[in-house]
Design an enzyme around this catalytic site. Structure first.
Site, PDB file in Angstrom:
ATOM      1  N   ARG A   1       0.826  -1.214   0.000  1.00 21.82           N
ATOM      2  CA  ARG A   1       0.000   0.000   0.000  1.00 21.82           C
ATOM      3  C   ARG A   1       0.863   1.270   0.000  1.00 21.82           C
ATOM      4  NH1 ARG A   1      -3.095  -3.639   3.610  1.00 21.82           N
ATOM      5  NH2 ARG A   1      -1.283  -3.342   4.948  1.00 21.82           N
TER       6      ARG A   1
ATOM      7  N   ALA B   1       9.719   2.521   7.181  1.00 18.79           N
ATOM      8  CA  ALA B   1       9.052   1.242   7.497  1.00 18.79           C
ATOM      9  C   ALA B   1       9.347   0.831   8.945  1.00 18.79           C
ATOM     10  CB  ALA B   1       9.473   0.189   6.493  1.00 18.79           C
ATOM     11  N   ARG B   2      10.429   0.101   9.152  1.00 20.68           N
ATOM     12  CA  ARG B   2      10.865  -0.235  10.511  1.00 20.68           C
ATOM     13  C   ARG B   2      12.385  -0.169  10.539  1.00 20.68           C
ATOM     14  NH1 ARG B   2       6.531   0.742  11.874  1.00 20.68           N
ATOM     15  NH2 ARG B   2       4.994  -0.495  13.013  1.00 20.68           N
TER      16      ARG B   2
ATOM     17  N   GLU C   1      14.839   1.881  18.386  1.00 18.51           N
ATOM     18  CA  GLU C   1      13.966   3.007  18.690  1.00 18.51           C
ATOM     19  C   GLU C   1      13.529   3.010  20.153  1.00 18.51           C
ATOM     20  OE1 GLU C   1      11.448   3.670  15.226  1.00 18.51           O
ATOM     21  OE2 GLU C   1       9.880   4.285  16.600  1.00 18.51           O
TER      22      GLU C   1
ATOM     23  N   HIS D   1       9.729   9.053  14.106  1.00 25.00           N
ATOM     24  CA  HIS D   1       8.634   8.120  13.797  1.00 25.00           C
ATOM     25  C   HIS D   1       7.281   8.848  13.724  1.00 25.00           C
ATOM     26  CE1 HIS D   1       7.460   3.592  14.017  1.00 25.00           C
ATOM     27  NE2 HIS D   1       6.677   4.264  13.181  1.00 25.00           N
TER      28      HIS D   1
HETATM   29  P1  NAP Z   1       1.737  -3.695   2.960  1.00 28.08           P
HETATM   30  O1  NAP Z   1       0.651  -3.121   2.116  1.00 28.08           O
HETATM   31  O2  NAP Z   1       1.533  -5.038   3.557  1.00 28.08           O
HETATM   32  O3  NAP Z   1       3.091  -3.668   2.104  1.00 28.08           O
HETATM   33  C1  NAP Z   1       4.242  -4.361   2.430  1.00 28.08           C
HETATM   34  C2  NAP Z   1       4.801  -4.959   1.164  1.00 28.08           C
HETATM   35  O4  NAP Z   1       6.039  -5.584   1.472  1.00 28.08           O
HETATM   36  C3  NAP Z   1       3.892  -6.006   0.566  1.00 28.08           C
HETATM   37  O5  NAP Z   1       3.492  -5.573  -0.705  1.00 28.08           O
HETATM   38  C4  NAP Z   1       4.758  -7.256   0.468  1.00 28.08           C
HETATM   39  O6  NAP Z   1       4.562  -7.745  -0.830  1.00 28.08           O
HETATM   40  C5  NAP Z   1       6.172  -6.733   0.647  1.00 28.08           C
HETATM   41  N1  NAP Z   1       7.036  -7.715   1.319  1.00 28.08           N
HETATM   42  C6  NAP Z   1       6.808  -8.377   2.473  1.00 28.08           C
HETATM   43  N2  NAP Z   1       7.864  -9.162   2.782  1.00 28.08           N
HETATM   44  C7  NAP Z   1       8.753  -9.003   1.781  1.00 28.08           C
HETATM   45  C8  NAP Z   1      10.032  -9.533   1.536  1.00 28.08           C
HETATM   46  N3  NAP Z   1      10.592 -10.421   2.352  1.00 28.08           N
HETATM   47  N4  NAP Z   1      10.687  -9.143   0.415  1.00 28.08           N
HETATM   48  C9  NAP Z   1      10.126  -8.266  -0.427  1.00 28.08           C
HETATM   49  N5  NAP Z   1       8.910  -7.709  -0.235  1.00 28.08           N
HETATM   50  C10 NAP Z   1       8.230  -8.082   0.847  1.00 28.08           C
HETATM   51  O7  NAP Z   1       2.051  -2.725   4.172  1.00 28.08           O
HETATM   52  P2  NAP Z   1       1.959  -1.115   4.213  1.00 28.08           P
HETATM   53  O8  NAP Z   1       0.627  -0.713   4.689  1.00 28.08           O
HETATM   54  O9  NAP Z   1       2.456  -0.591   2.915  1.00 28.08           O
HETATM   55  O10 NAP Z   1       3.010  -0.821   5.388  1.00 28.08           O
HETATM   56  C11 NAP Z   1       4.358  -1.198   5.267  1.00 28.08           C
HETATM   57  C12 NAP Z   1       5.102  -1.006   6.576  1.00 28.08           C
HETATM   58  O11 NAP Z   1       5.313   0.369   6.804  1.00 28.08           O
HETATM   59  C13 NAP Z   1       4.353  -1.472   7.833  1.00 28.08           C
HETATM   60  O12 NAP Z   1       4.540  -2.848   8.060  1.00 28.08           O
HETATM   61  C14 NAP Z   1       4.956  -0.622   8.925  1.00 28.08           C
HETATM   62  O13 NAP Z   1       6.020  -1.319   9.541  1.00 28.08           O
HETATM   63  C15 NAP Z   1       5.496   0.597   8.194  1.00 28.08           C
HETATM   64  N6  NAP Z   1       4.796   1.849   8.532  1.00 28.08           N
HETATM   65  C16 NAP Z   1       5.485   2.869   9.130  1.00 28.08           C
HETATM   66  C17 NAP Z   1       4.850   4.085   9.382  1.00 28.08           C
HETATM   67  C18 NAP Z   1       5.555   5.232  10.027  1.00 28.08           C
HETATM   68  O14 NAP Z   1       4.956   5.948  10.815  1.00 28.08           O
HETATM   69  N7  NAP Z   1       6.817   5.472   9.732  1.00 28.08           N
HETATM   70  C19 NAP Z   1       3.495   4.246   9.060  1.00 28.08           C
HETATM   71  C20 NAP Z   1       2.840   3.193   8.472  1.00 28.08           C
HETATM   72  C21 NAP Z   1       3.497   1.994   8.197  1.00 28.08           C
HETATM   73  P3  NAP Z   1       4.815  -9.239  -1.222  1.00 28.08           P
HETATM   74  O15 NAP Z   1       4.080 -10.044  -0.188  1.00 28.08           O
HETATM   75  O16 NAP Z   1       4.337  -9.344  -2.597  1.00 28.08           O
HETATM   76  O17 NAP Z   1       6.297  -9.383  -1.147  1.00 28.08           O
HETATM   77  C1  GLV Z   2       3.497   2.941  12.156  1.00 29.08           C
HETATM   78  O1  GLV Z   2       4.662   2.817  12.192  1.00 29.08           O
HETATM   79  C2  GLV Z   2       2.586   1.902  11.776  1.00 29.08           C
HETATM   80  O2  GLV Z   2       3.013   0.761  11.568  1.00 29.08           O
HETATM   81  O3  GLV Z   2       1.392   2.203  11.695  1.00 29.08           O
END
Ligand code: NAP
Ligand code: GLV
Length: 320
Positions: free
Chosen positions: A158, A238-239, A268, A286
């Site tokens: 996403r 991400a993390r 963190e 963050h």
């Molecule tokens: P998402 O829609 O699940 O996207 C994660 C993507 O990573 C998926 O498309 C998955 O695709 C891919 N993936 C998973 N494992 C993988 C691997 N080993 N190698 C390659 N690709 C891989 O999640 P999202 O909503 O975009 O969020 C992503 C992350 O952002 C969260 O898990 C969170 O930790 C972080 N985040 C941080 C903040 C912040 O405040 N900084 C805010 C929101 C989210 P495939 O399964 O096709 O590989």
């Molecule tokens: C923030 O880091 C989240 O995973 O929503």
């Protein structure tokens, strides 16, 4: 209203989430903007039927074992690496998160980091505040252009996709690395799915959008950092532990990469030694999803997930 059921809210959250829960349940809400200690968390979990927790809470087997009545763990975040999901599943506990509502805010913030570091905004701001700006200089604080460059997305889910879509303003080429094909991204942006090595060797700007898992921990390390171009920038919203932070410090010190923009950290809220002394990194605390609307939506969904599971209905978003 089922006041027999008790919900623990581990830390101060947007009011809207509490109000939803208070309509239905007895709520034990920690009013502080600080996490509960592990013993305090276990103690308050003892009487909880549900917990609304934050990514700063470790919901490990000890925490889960301390909560004999627990039916749902609802994270106020999309990432859920702070929760032992297999263990919760083995105890028939639902684990929920808040996907989607924070996608745009987080992608915006990743771009903000990218633009700030490439155009050296923190350095310029520091110069202004120090009174050391003595007028326009053709060689001062020169940065990198974005137009027509290559953006590499690691984890094209996403947020990774939303990040990629924003690149059209600069007519960028988009490469992505994910385990599966993102057909929408390929159709809309002519994006190309490539191996991690090719992405690291080719992209000018690399943005990480993976979940933290055993497979992704330290995916970016000394070896993979060495594959990046000296002119390339790395963005991580991400993390933290997806990057070996000590190896990143070394790469930034030696300038084997041009710069980095970080919102998340391996240990963190701490940073590894040396990171904060570098000029070629921008450091954010963050706040990727930190807009008023987004945080209200996250709190609402986290609360709604609890209401639904405790009422025997499917959650809005359950990960197990
Ligand atoms: P998402 O829609 O699940 O996207 C994660 C993507 O990573 C998926 O498309 C998955 O695709 C891919 N993936 C998973 N494992 C993988 C691997 N080993 N190698 C390659 N690709 C891989 O999640 P999202 O909503 O975009 O969020 C992503 C992350 O952002 C969260 O898990 C969170 O930790 C972080 N985040 C941080 C903040 C912040 O405040 N900084 C805010 C929101 C989210 P495939 O399964 O096709 O590989
Ligand atoms: C923030 O880091 C989240 O995973 O929503």
């Amino acid at each position: 209203m089922d006041l027999d059921l008790r919900v623990l809210v581990t830390r101060k959250i947007p009011e809207i989430g509490l109000k939803i829960l208070q309509k239905h349940f007895e709520v034990d809400a920690n009013p502080e903007s600080e996490s509960l200690t592990a013993p305090a968390l276990r103690q308050r979990l003892a009487r909880a039927d549900a917990v609304l927790c934050l990514l700063t809470d470790r919901i490990d087997p000890a925490a889960i074992d301390a909560a004999p009545n627990l039916k749902v763990i609802s994270n106020h975040a999309v990432g859920y690496d702070n929760i032992d999901v297999p263990y919760a599943t083995s105890k028939n506990i639902a684990v929920c998160n808040t996907p989607g509502v924070l996608t745009e805010a987080t992608a915006d913030f990743a771009w903000a980091l990218l633009m700030s570091i490439t155009r050296r905004i923190p350095e310029g701001e520091k110069l202004m505040r120090s009174g050391e700006f003595h007028g326009w200089d053709p060689l001062m604080l020169l940065g990198a252009d974005l137009q027509g460059k290559t953006l590499g997305i690691i984890g094209a889910g996403r947020i990774g996709s939303a990040m990629a879509h924003r690149s059209t303003g600069w007519q960028m080429k988009v490469l992505y690395h994910s385990r599966s094909t993102n057909t929408e991204l390929e159709k809309a942006l002519n994006a190309r799915r490539v191996a991690l090595e090719e992405l690291l060797q080719t992209a000018d700007f690399i943005s990480i959008h993976l979940p933290l898992t055993a497979e992704t921990r330290h995916l970016i390390n000394k070896d993979t950092l060495q594959m990046m171009n000296p002119g390339a920038y790395l963005i991580n919203t991400a993390r933290g532990a997806i990057i070996d932070e000590a190896a990143l410090v070394e790469a930034l010190e030696k300038k084997t990469i041009a710069g980095a923009g970080l919102d998340v950290y391996e240990y963190e809220p701490k940073m590894v030694a040396g990171l904060k002394d570098l000029q070629n990194v921008i450091l954010a605390p963050h706040i990727g999803s930190a807009t008023i609307d987004t945080r209200n939506k996250m709190a609402s969904i986290a609360a709604e997930n609890i209401v639904r599971v405790l009422n025997g209905e499917p959650a809005l978003s359950q990960v197990n």
